[in-house]
Write a protein that holds these residues in place. Structure first.
Motif, mmCIF file in Angstrom:
data_model
loop_
_atom_site.group_PDB
_atom_site.id
_atom_site.type_symbol
_atom_site.label_atom_id
_atom_site.label_comp_id
_atom_site.label_asym_id
_atom_site.label_seq_id
_atom_site.Cartn_x
_atom_site.Cartn_y
_atom_site.Cartn_z
ATOM 1 N N VAL A 1 0.873 -1.182 0.000
ATOM 2 C CA VAL A 1 0.000 0.000 0.000
ATOM 3 C C VAL A 1 0.908 1.229 0.000
ATOM 4 C CG1 VAL A 1 -1.694 1.289 1.376
ATOM 5 C CG2 VAL A 1 -1.873 -1.175 1.192
ATOM 6 N N PRO A 2 0.570 2.240 -0.805
ATOM 7 C CA PRO A 2 1.397 3.454 -0.832
ATOM 8 C C PRO A 2 1.460 4.144 0.534
ATOM 9 C CG PRO A 2 -0.152 3.443 -2.663
ATOM 10 C CD PRO A 2 -0.521 2.297 -1.769
ATOM 11 N N SER B 1 -5.252 -2.544 -0.900
ATOM 12 C CA SER B 1 -4.431 -3.288 -1.858
ATOM 13 C C SER B 1 -5.308 -3.902 -2.951
ATOM 14 C CB SER B 1 -3.653 -4.381 -1.127
ATOM 15 O OG SER B 1 -2.970 -5.209 -2.021
ATOM 16 N N GLU B 2 -6.461 -4.416 -2.573
ATOM 17 C CA GLU B 2 -7.355 -5.077 -3.536
ATOM 18 C C GLU B 2 -8.140 -4.089 -4.391
ATOM 19 O OE1 GLU B 2 -9.699 -7.628 -1.052
ATOM 20 O OE2 GLU B 2 -7.994 -8.922 -0.579
ATOM 21 N N SER C 1 -7.744 5.208 -6.991
ATOM 22 C CA SER C 1 -6.958 5.998 -7.943
ATOM 23 C C SER C 1 -6.467 7.327 -7.377
ATOM 24 C CB SER C 1 -7.762 6.243 -9.221
ATOM 25 O OG SER C 1 -8.950 6.935 -8.916
ATOM 26 N N ASN C 2 -6.996 7.729 -6.217
ATOM 27 C CA ASN C 2 -6.521 8.965 -5.597
ATOM 28 C C ASN C 2 -6.743 8.906 -4.090
ATOM 29 O OD1 ASN C 2 -9.252 9.980 -5.007
ATOM 30 N ND2 ASN C 2 -9.411 10.275 -7.225
ATOM 31 N N LEU C 3 -6.215 9.904 -3.383
ATOM 32 C CA LEU C 3 -6.304 9.900 -1.917
ATOM 33 C C LEU C 3 -7.720 10.122 -1.410
ATOM 34 C CD1 LEU C 3 -3.030 11.729 -0.835
ATOM 35 C CD2 LEU C 3 -3.561 9.300 -0.764
ATOM 36 N N GLU D 1 -9.324 7.591 1.200
ATOM 37 C CA GLU D 1 -9.868 8.016 2.489
ATOM 38 C C GLU D 1 -11.323 7.598 2.646
ATOM 39 O OE1 GLU D 1 -10.475 12.002 5.230
ATOM 40 O OE2 GLU D 1 -8.790 11.923 3.821
ATOM 41 N N ALA D 2 -12.105 7.687 1.578
ATOM 42 C CA ALA D 2 -13.508 7.259 1.647
ATOM 43 C C ALA D 2 -13.598 5.763 1.958
ATOM 44 C CB ALA D 2 -14.220 7.584 0.340
ATOM 45 N N ILE D 3 -12.761 4.976 1.325
ATOM 46 C CA ILE D 3 -12.749 3.526 1.579
ATOM 47 C C ILE D 3 -12.359 3.250 3.029
ATOM 48 C CG2 ILE D 3 -11.507 1.381 1.032
ATOM 49 C CD1 ILE D 3 -11.405 2.440 -1.907
#
Length: 181
Positions: free
Chosen positions: A114-115, A140-141, A145-147, A151-153
């Motif tokens: 994970v980044p 990871s799964e 595509s963006n921060l 954050e929402a996830i």
């Protein structure tokens, strides 16, 4: 070490370059300058690594490698960063968030699963270290595509239920927490 063995705490890239040059042209006279720390003088390998890392962090504070180095120091010897970097600097706050991750989640950052910038959000938003690895696995799964998506996830995942699983491994039973995300 006291027994005469040596190890490099900083300069792995320079040593690698010197070896490649020597392999191509053994006649080269290459000099690598270094500072030697001796275990006999009370310097442990861990203390030498921290000392070298602090120099690197002090020289440049941008980018993921320095963030991970700072987080490692915060996990090993948090007092070492006091006085080196301002505690309220965004870099230091982010490093503290990464350092707060569980051991398994921290290893996922080091291994680029994970980044760093997504892992920092987990350290900042998720108080329960047991959930860190499960949420890292979700990131990871899903590969946001963006921060903002990441954050929402993370926010959704931390609010959902988790299921505790038991797995038999070579080392005995392991307990894993899995998100129902």
């Amino acid at each position: 070490y006291k027994d005469g063995r040596q190890f490099i705490v900083d300069g792995h890239q320079r040593l690698g370059l010197a070896k490649r040059i020597m392999a191509n042209d053994p006649g080269q006279k290459i000099a690598l300058y270094a500072r030697k720390y001796l275990e006999a003088d009370g310097m442990t390998p861990q203390a030498a690594m921290i000392k070298a890392s602090l120099i690197n962090i002090g020289n440049t504070v941008e980018g993921s490698p320095q963030m991970i180095i700072a987080a490692k120091i915060l996990r090993i010897a948090p007092d070492e960063l006091r006085g080196v970097l301002p505690p309220q600097a965004p870099f230091v706050r982010a490093a503290n968030n990464i350092a707060a991750l569980s051991d398994d989640a921290f290893m996922m950052v080091i291994n680029d699963v994970v980044p760093v910038n997504q892992a920092e959000i987990i350290g900042r938003l998720v108080d329960d270290p047991e959930k860190h690895t499960a949420i890292m696995q979700i990131l990871s799964e899903t590969s946001p595509s963006n921060l903002t998506q990441a954050e929402a996830i993370i926010r959704q995942a931390r609010e959902l239920e988790f299921r505790r699983e038991t797995q038999d491994t070579l080392f005995g039973e392991e307990f894993l927490l899995e998100s129902l995300f």
